[in-house]
Enzyme design. Structure first.
Site, PDB file in Angstrom:
ATOM      1  N   LYS A 115      16.398  15.556  -3.822  1.00 42.47           N
ATOM      2  CA  LYS A 115      16.884  15.533  -2.439  1.00 42.47           C
ATOM      3  C   LYS A 115      16.795  16.910  -1.804  1.00 42.47           C
ATOM      4  O   LYS A 115      16.499  17.035  -0.610  1.00 42.47           O
ATOM      5  CB  LYS A 115      18.298  14.976  -2.378  1.00 42.47           C
ATOM      6  CG  LYS A 115      18.299  13.471  -2.565  1.00 42.47           C
ATOM      7  CD  LYS A 115      19.690  12.900  -2.567  1.00 42.47           C
ATOM      8  CE  LYS A 115      19.634  11.393  -2.784  1.00 42.47           C
ATOM      9  NZ  LYS A 115      20.876  10.885  -3.338  1.00 42.47           N
ATOM     10  N   LYS A 197       9.666   4.574  -6.974  1.00 44.10           N
ATOM     11  CA  LYS A 197      10.425   3.323  -6.893  1.00 44.10           C
ATOM     12  C   LYS A 197      10.535   2.868  -5.437  1.00 44.10           C
ATOM     13  O   LYS A 197      10.376   3.660  -4.516  1.00 44.10           O
ATOM     14  CB  LYS A 197      11.820   3.535  -7.477  1.00 44.10           C
ATOM     15  CG  LYS A 197      12.673   4.532  -6.700  1.00 44.10           C
ATOM     16  CD  LYS A 197      14.153   4.397  -7.025  1.00 44.10           C
ATOM     17  CE  LYS A 197      14.989   5.054  -5.944  1.00 44.10           C
ATOM     18  NZ  LYS A 197      16.160   4.367  -5.522  1.00 44.10           N
ATOM     19  N   LYS A 200      15.194   2.758   0.117  1.00 43.37           N
ATOM     20  CA  LYS A 200      15.557   2.411   1.490  1.00 43.37           C
ATOM     21  C   LYS A 200      14.862   3.291   2.503  1.00 43.37           C
ATOM     22  O   LYS A 200      14.431   2.855   3.535  1.00 43.37           O
ATOM     23  CB  LYS A 200      17.066   2.541   1.668  1.00 43.37           C
ATOM     24  CG  LYS A 200      17.801   1.346   1.148  1.00 43.37           C
ATOM     25  CD  LYS A 200      19.202   1.327   1.677  1.00 43.37           C
ATOM     26  CE  LYS A 200      20.186   1.222   0.543  1.00 43.37           C
ATOM     27  NZ  LYS A 200      20.617   2.494   0.020  1.00 43.37           N
TER      28      LYS A 200
HETATM   29  P1  ADP Z   1      18.289   3.687  -2.352  1.00 45.00           P
HETATM   30  O1  ADP Z   1      17.741   4.567  -3.436  1.00 45.00           O
HETATM   31  O2  ADP Z   1      17.361   2.597  -1.984  1.00 45.00           O
HETATM   32  O3  ADP Z   1      18.854   4.426  -1.166  1.00 45.00           O
HETATM   33  P2  ADP Z   1      21.014   3.432  -3.327  1.00 45.00           P
HETATM   34  O4  ADP Z   1      20.985   4.860  -3.755  1.00 45.00           O
HETATM   35  O5  ADP Z   1      21.955   3.021  -2.252  1.00 45.00           O
HETATM   36  O6  ADP Z   1      19.538   2.920  -2.992  1.00 45.00           O
HETATM   37  O7  ADP Z   1      21.280   2.556  -4.611  1.00 45.00           O
HETATM   38  C1  ADP Z   1      21.930   1.300  -4.598  1.00 45.00           C
HETATM   39  C2  ADP Z   1      21.701   0.598  -5.906  1.00 45.00           C
HETATM   40  O8  ADP Z   1      20.355   0.102  -5.980  1.00 45.00           O
HETATM   41  C3  ADP Z   1      21.864   1.502  -7.150  1.00 45.00           C
HETATM   42  O9  ADP Z   1      22.465   0.735  -8.159  1.00 45.00           O
HETATM   43  C4  ADP Z   1      20.449   1.858  -7.532  1.00 45.00           C
HETATM   44  O10 ADP Z   1      20.322   2.123  -8.895  1.00 45.00           O
HETATM   45  C5  ADP Z   1      19.728   0.571  -7.169  1.00 45.00           C
HETATM   46  N1  ADP Z   1      18.317   0.822  -6.872  1.00 45.00           N
HETATM   47  C6  ADP Z   1      17.806   1.511  -5.820  1.00 45.00           C
HETATM   48  N2  ADP Z   1      16.464   1.506  -5.849  1.00 45.00           N
HETATM   49  C7  ADP Z   1      16.107   0.796  -6.963  1.00 45.00           C
HETATM   50  C8  ADP Z   1      14.846   0.406  -7.543  1.00 45.00           C
HETATM   51  N3  ADP Z   1      13.700   0.711  -6.971  1.00 45.00           N
HETATM   52  N4  ADP Z   1      14.882  -0.316  -8.688  1.00 45.00           N
HETATM   53  C9  ADP Z   1      16.049  -0.688  -9.269  1.00 45.00           C
HETATM   54  N5  ADP Z   1      17.253  -0.365  -8.764  1.00 45.00           N
HETATM   55  C10 ADP Z   1      17.289   0.361  -7.628  1.00 45.00           C
END
Ligand code: ADP
Length: 334
Positions: A115, A197, A200
């Site tokens: 980040k 991965k 969002k």
């Molecule tokens: P993002 O990375 O999309 O902003 P968050 O940090 O809000 O998502 O994470 C919310 C949940 O979704 C967490 O439990 C995170 O481990 C899971 N998560 C986010 N991206 C992935 C992914 N590509 N594969 C599996 N789990 C994910």
């Protein structure tokens, strides 16, 4: 006497539309867990301030994430579904835990480094102490199971370190929290371009959102990276092809995956056909969720009720824990 149910806690940041990674890494497990455990699930609005300081769209995003949680099958009657900022006790516990977290270990965290690279002009202290706030969220309810995706593994390891330090210094108050998935390991849903991965806020064209319309889903899937196909039977799959198979295993019937797997091994695979199949199965998977989300989003009053009811449950549990914490630290003078 009835055995106390194990406690579960997890959260999702309201930084945009939820995607397949959130679904398979987190939500799918939440939904199964709600019948077996005492569950606390939150919309992590405070965490979002570390990367999204502009709050113009925050309210809309919070309501959307709530609706998306419910549309995926969470029942607000069974679980505490709440918004992080409604629970003031979190900030107090975060403060105590900050005294037990070291600068060196925080700076070494992979997500912090990533980040910091992405936002060099805003490397704020909240970003650095993100795993501390996350630990506070979890142990505020003395949770022991945390359903998350693979990207969160290191944070959970840090949470266990902070918990052990607290317990060692002030007495056993908290159980050690563990990352959880019903499968044998934590999952990472890859992005469609084969780089990293689904997420969002990054690589939106390679991420499948629960809000995507049918055409957008088809377009994104058809653009997924492939090649001319294998020429030697039974060759190992390159990572970007392995990723497509992983996505197929999530939404297609086993027999279909097996058929394409065989074709791959016989060097007969046609990636155009494979992607068409995957696109249609994705549409079948995502479209009912999308429609349900839109229906729920139309009912503002209901969402407000859900939030209030969730906050009430979470506050009750938080207050009980904080009594124990203040007592253990020695902050009770009378
Ligand atoms: P993002 O990375 O999309 O902003 P968050 O940090 O809000 O998502 O994470 C919310 C949940 O979704 C967490 O439990 C995170 O481990 C899971 N998560 C986010 N991206 C992935 C992914 N590509 N594969 C599996 N789990 C994910």
């Amino acid at each position: 006497m009835k055995k106390q149910k194990e406690i579960v806690m997890s959260g999702i940041r309201p930084t945009g539309f939820l995607h397949l990674g959130n679904y398979f890494g987190a939500l799918q497990n939440y939904v199964r867990m709600q019948d077996e455990y005492q569950c606390f699930f939150m919309v992590a609005d405070l965490h979002s301030l570390t990367t999204h300081p502009d709050t113009k769209e925050l309210k809309e995003n919070v309501l959307r994430v709530l609706a998306e949680n419910i549309a995926c099958g969470l029942n607000p009657e069974k679980v505490a579904l709440y918004c992080q900022s409604h629970i003031y006790e979190t900030s107090e516990l975060y403060l105590y835990l900050n005294m037990l977290a070291y600068k060196g270990e925080l700076e070494k965290t992979t997500t912090f480094k990533e980040k910091a690279r992405l936002q060099p002009d805003n490397i704020n202290a909240g970003l650095l102490t993100y795993p501390v706030l996350q630990t506070a969220d979890i142990i505020l309810h003395r949770a022991s199971l945390v359903p998350v995706g693979k990207d969160q593994e290191q944070h959970l390891e840090m949470a266990r370190n902070f918990v052990n330090r607290f317990n060692h210094r002030y007495g056993e108050v908290f159980p050690e929290p563990k990352a959880f998935n019903y499968g044998s390991e934590l999952i990472k849903v890859p992005s469609l371009d084969g780089a990293g991965k689904m997420s969002k806020s990054e690589n939106q064209y390679a991420t499948l959102y629960l809000a995507d319309d049918d055409e957008a889903i088809r377009k994104k899937v058809m653009k997924a990276k492939t090649d001319n196909g294998p020429v030697i039977p039974n060759s190992p799959k390159p990572e970007y092809i392995e990723n497509i198979f992983l996505l197929m295993r999530l939404v297609c019937d086993d027999s279909i995956v097996q058929k394409f797997d065989q074709e791959y091994n016989n060097c007969k695979i046609r990636y155009g056909d494979l992607k068409k199949q995957l696109a249609e199965d994705m549409v079948k998977f995502i479209s009912p969720i999308r429609e349900k989300v839109n229906e729920i989003l139309g009912n503002n009053k209901y969402l407000q009720q859900v939030m209030e009811q969730g906050a009430e449950k979470a506050r009750k549990s938080a207050k009980t824990t904080m009594e124990l914490v203040r007592q253990a630290i020695g902050l009770k003078y009378f």
